[in-house]
Design a protein around this motif. Structure first.
Motif, PDB file in Angstrom:
ATOM      1  N   GLN A 181       0.807  -1.218   0.000  1.00  0.00           N
ATOM      2  CA  GLN A 181       0.000   0.000   0.000  1.00  0.00           C
ATOM      3  C   GLN A 181       0.845   1.276   0.000  1.00  0.00           C
ATOM      4  O   GLN A 181       0.343   2.360  -0.278  1.00  0.00           O
ATOM      5  CB  GLN A 181      -1.004   0.018   1.151  1.00  0.00           C
ATOM      6  N   GLU A 182       2.147   1.161   0.266  1.00  0.00           N
ATOM      7  CA  GLU A 182       3.025   2.326   0.223  1.00  0.00           C
ATOM      8  C   GLU A 182       3.628   2.559  -1.168  1.00  0.00           C
ATOM      9  O   GLU A 182       4.187   3.617  -1.429  1.00  0.00           O
ATOM     10  CB  GLU A 182       4.163   2.169   1.230  1.00  0.00           C
ATOM     11  N   ALA A 183       3.526   1.583  -2.045  1.00  0.00           N
ATOM     12  CA  ALA A 183       4.164   1.669  -3.363  1.00  0.00           C
ATOM     13  C   ALA A 183       3.751   2.897  -4.180  1.00  0.00           C
ATOM     14  O   ALA A 183       4.597   3.473  -4.888  1.00  0.00           O
ATOM     15  CB  ALA A 183       3.919   0.388  -4.152  1.00  0.00           C
ATOM     16  N   PRO A 184       2.480   3.345  -4.133  1.00  0.00           N
ATOM     17  CA  PRO A 184       2.135   4.542  -4.915  1.00  0.00           C
ATOM     18  C   PRO A 184       2.970   5.772  -4.552  1.00  0.00           C
ATOM     19  O   PRO A 184       3.144   6.677  -5.375  1.00  0.00           O
ATOM     20  CB  PRO A 184       0.653   4.767  -4.595  1.00  0.00           C
ATOM     21  N   LYS A 185       3.534   5.800  -3.358  1.00  0.00           N
ATOM     22  CA  LYS A 185       4.371   6.937  -2.961  1.00  0.00           C
ATOM     23  C   LYS A 185       5.670   6.976  -3.761  1.00  0.00           C
ATOM     24  O   LYS A 185       6.321   8.022  -3.842  1.00  0.00           O
ATOM     25  CB  LYS A 185       4.648   6.901  -1.455  1.00  0.00           C
ATOM     26  N   MET A 204       1.002 -10.213  -0.473  1.00  0.00           N
ATOM     27  CA  MET A 204       0.125  -9.551   0.500  1.00  0.00           C
ATOM     28  C   MET A 204       0.870  -8.615   1.444  1.00  0.00           C
ATOM     29  O   MET A 204       0.391  -7.538   1.757  1.00  0.00           O
ATOM     30  CB  MET A 204      -0.642 -10.588   1.330  1.00  0.00           C
ATOM     31  N   ASP A 205       2.052  -9.010   1.878  1.00  0.00           N
ATOM     32  CA  ASP A 205       2.740  -8.257   2.918  1.00  0.00           C
ATOM     33  C   ASP A 205       4.097  -7.699   2.502  1.00  0.00           C
ATOM     34  O   ASP A 205       4.848  -7.202   3.329  1.00  0.00           O
ATOM     35  CB  ASP A 205       2.921  -9.124   4.161  1.00  0.00           C
ATOM     36  N   ARG A 206       4.424  -7.770   1.202  1.00  0.00           N
ATOM     37  CA  ARG A 206       5.713  -7.221   0.784  1.00  0.00           C
ATOM     38  C   ARG A 206       5.720  -6.917  -0.713  1.00  0.00           C
ATOM     39  O   ARG A 206       5.009  -7.537  -1.501  1.00  0.00           O
ATOM     40  CB  ARG A 206       6.866  -8.151   1.128  1.00  0.00           C
ATOM     41  N   VAL A 207       6.545  -5.947  -1.054  1.00  0.00           N
ATOM     42  CA  VAL A 207       6.743  -5.579  -2.451  1.00  0.00           C
ATOM     43  C   VAL A 207       7.928  -6.366  -2.986  1.00  0.00           C
ATOM     44  O   VAL A 207       8.993  -6.388  -2.370  1.00  0.00           O
ATOM     45  CB  VAL A 207       7.018  -4.059  -2.572  1.00  0.00           C
ATOM     46  N   ASN A 208       7.737  -7.051  -4.108  1.00  0.00           N
ATOM     47  CA  ASN A 208       8.858  -7.728  -4.747  1.00  0.00           C
ATOM     48  C   ASN A 208       9.715  -6.709  -5.483  1.00  0.00           C
ATOM     49  O   ASN A 208      10.931  -6.691  -5.359  1.00  0.00           O
ATOM     50  CB  ASN A 208       8.365  -8.798  -5.731  1.00  0.00           C
ATOM     51  N   TYR A 209       9.060  -5.868  -6.286  1.00  0.00           N
ATOM     52  CA  TYR A 209       9.770  -4.786  -6.962  1.00  0.00           C
ATOM     53  C   TYR A 209       8.771  -3.758  -7.461  1.00  0.00           C
ATOM     54  O   TYR A 209       7.590  -4.028  -7.619  1.00  0.00           O
ATOM     55  CB  TYR A 209      10.634  -5.295  -8.125  1.00  0.00           C
ATOM     56  N   VAL A 210       9.282  -2.563  -7.699  1.00  0.00           N
ATOM     57  CA  VAL A 210       8.523  -1.455  -8.263  1.00  0.00           C
ATOM     58  C   VAL A 210       9.272  -0.995  -9.512  1.00  0.00           C
ATOM     59  O   VAL A 210      10.498  -0.839  -9.467  1.00  0.00           O
ATOM     60  CB  VAL A 210       8.406  -0.281  -7.262  1.00  0.00           C
ATOM     61  N   VAL A 211       8.559  -0.822 -10.615  1.00  0.00           N
ATOM     62  CA  VAL A 211       9.158  -0.287 -11.836  1.00  0.00           C
ATOM     63  C   VAL A 211       8.596   1.115 -12.041  1.00  0.00           C
ATOM     64  O   VAL A 211       7.383   1.296 -12.101  1.00  0.00           O
ATOM     65  CB  VAL A 211       8.837  -1.163 -13.070  1.00  0.00           C
ATOM     66  N   GLU A 246      14.362   6.809   6.506  1.00  0.00           N
ATOM     67  CA  GLU A 246      13.451   7.669   7.258  1.00  0.00           C
ATOM     68  C   GLU A 246      11.982   7.539   6.882  1.00  0.00           C
ATOM     69  O   GLU A 246      11.136   8.190   7.481  1.00  0.00           O
ATOM     70  CB  GLU A 246      13.843   9.144   7.040  1.00  0.00           C
ATOM     71  N   GLY A 247      11.658   6.755   5.862  1.00  0.00           N
ATOM     72  CA  GLY A 247      10.290   6.688   5.391  1.00  0.00           C
ATOM     73  C   GLY A 247      10.011   7.794   4.378  1.00  0.00           C
ATOM     74  O   GLY A 247      10.915   8.511   3.952  1.00  0.00           O
ATOM     75  N   PHE A 248       8.747   7.951   4.016  1.00  0.00           N
ATOM     76  CA  PHE A 248       8.369   8.857   2.932  1.00  0.00           C
ATOM     77  C   PHE A 248       8.081  10.297   3.364  1.00  0.00           C
ATOM     78  O   PHE A 248       7.869  11.149   2.514  1.00  0.00           O
ATOM     79  CB  PHE A 248       7.140   8.304   2.202  1.00  0.00           C
ATOM     80  N   ALA A 249       8.067  10.589   4.662  1.00  0.00           N
ATOM     81  CA  ALA A 249       7.696  11.938   5.117  1.00  0.00           C
ATOM     82  C   ALA A 249       8.524  13.042   4.446  1.00  0.00           C
ATOM     83  O   ALA A 249       7.948  14.038   3.977  1.00  0.00           O
ATOM     84  CB  ALA A 249       7.772  12.045   6.632  1.00  0.00           C
ATOM     85  N   PRO A 250       9.861  12.928   4.339  1.00  0.00           N
ATOM     86  CA  PRO A 250      10.619  13.988   3.667  1.00  0.00           C
ATOM     87  C   PRO A 250      10.268  14.127   2.180  1.00  0.00           C
ATOM     88  O   PRO A 250      10.276  15.235   1.645  1.00  0.00           O
ATOM     89  CB  PRO A 250      12.082  13.555   3.838  1.00  0.00           C
ATOM     90  N   VAL A 251       9.945  13.026   1.509  1.00  0.00           N
ATOM     91  CA  VAL A 251       9.552  13.080   0.097  1.00  0.00           C
ATOM     92  C   VAL A 251       8.222  13.825  -0.038  1.00  0.00           C
ATOM     93  O   VAL A 251       8.066  14.669  -0.925  1.00  0.00           O
ATOM     94  CB  VAL A 251       9.447  11.664  -0.504  1.00  0.00           C
ATOM     95  N   LEU A 252       7.272  13.516   0.850  1.00  0.00           N
ATOM     96  CA  LEU A 252       5.971  14.192   0.790  1.00  0.00           C
ATOM     97  C   LEU A 252       6.115  15.690   1.052  1.00  0.00           C
ATOM     98  O   LEU A 252       5.463  16.508   0.394  1.00  0.00           O
ATOM     99  CB  LEU A 252       4.998  13.556   1.780  1.00  0.00           C
ATOM    100  N   ALA A 253       7.002  16.051   1.986  1.00  0.00           N
ATOM    101  CA  ALA A 253       7.238  17.469   2.273  1.00  0.00           C
ATOM    102  C   ALA A 253       7.839  18.159   1.049  1.00  0.00           C
ATOM    103  O   ALA A 253       7.432  19.270   0.687  1.00  0.00           O
ATOM    104  CB  ALA A 253       8.152  17.620   3.487  1.00  0.00           C
TER     105      ALA A 253
END
Length: 195
Positions: free
Chosen positions: A30-34, A80-87, A143-150
């Motif tokens: 569910q975080e992949a769209p970021k 279900m619980d992990r991303v294999n890869y994102v292109v 750090e997660g996506f917070a700095p990217v969103l900012a």
């Protein structure tokens, strides 16, 4: 090139940058769209290094004076619980003259060359973009996506604008784009006072 919903993307040889990057982030599906927002910020950072101001339309279109410069498409393979890869596929109109665009795109697309008034070195631009992608991706892993969103908010032109939202089930509503949430979803304030 290929865009969302199998749409074609005008990509003349030698005049743009058209590439895909494969990432293997340790995030939930569910975080992949970021990752799409991450890519948009990376392009904006590369543009800034070349003296160009990016305008990001939610979630990931990069515009200049309302005309499209960059398209970004993110696809993933996940369990279900992990991303294999994102292109992440990125198409950038770099050195395309107005007359190079098909007639139907001339009023809705532009290029970095048109924006700057001179051709840009494609290899040097790609190097800056890959450097920015790597820096942001490393930051997300720590750090997660917070700095990217900012950072995305700094380049956003959607925020504060009237928007019409068409949902996945065809429902529609209008309002003012107020912000993005921690998931990167657009928050819209409607005339009825709902967010």
């Amino acid at each position: 090139g290929r865009g969302r919903l199998e749409r074609s993307y005008f990509s003349p040889a030698g005049k743009g940058i058209w590439f895909s990057v494969i990432l293997r982030p340790h995030i939930l599906p569910q975080e992949a769209p970021k990752c799409t927002l991450l890519a948009a910020v990376a392009v904006a950072m590369a543009m800034k290094r070349f003296g160009l101001q990016a305008e990001i339309k939610w979630p990931n279109d990069i515009l200049h004076e309302g005309r499209k410069l960059v398209g970004i498409l993110t696809e993933m393979s996940a369990e279900m619980d992990r991303v294999n890869y994102v292109v992440i596929g990125i198409g950038i109109n770099v050195n395309i003259a107005p007359e190079d665009f098909p007639e139907e795109l001339r009023t809705i697309a532009t290029s970095l060359m048109q924006m700057k008034g001179a051709p840009l070195p494609r290899v040097a631009f790609l190097q800056e973009l890959l450097r920015a992608l790597d820096d942001l991706y490393t930051s997300v892993q720590r750090e997660g996506f917070a700095p990217v969103l900012a950072a995305w908010r700094e380049y956003a032109v959607t925020l504060g604008q009237e928007v019409r939202v068409i949902g996945p089930a065809g429902e529609e509503f209008e309002g003012v784009a107020a912000d993005i949430d921690a998931e990167g979803a657009l928050l819209v304030d409607t005339a009825e006072g709902r967010r």
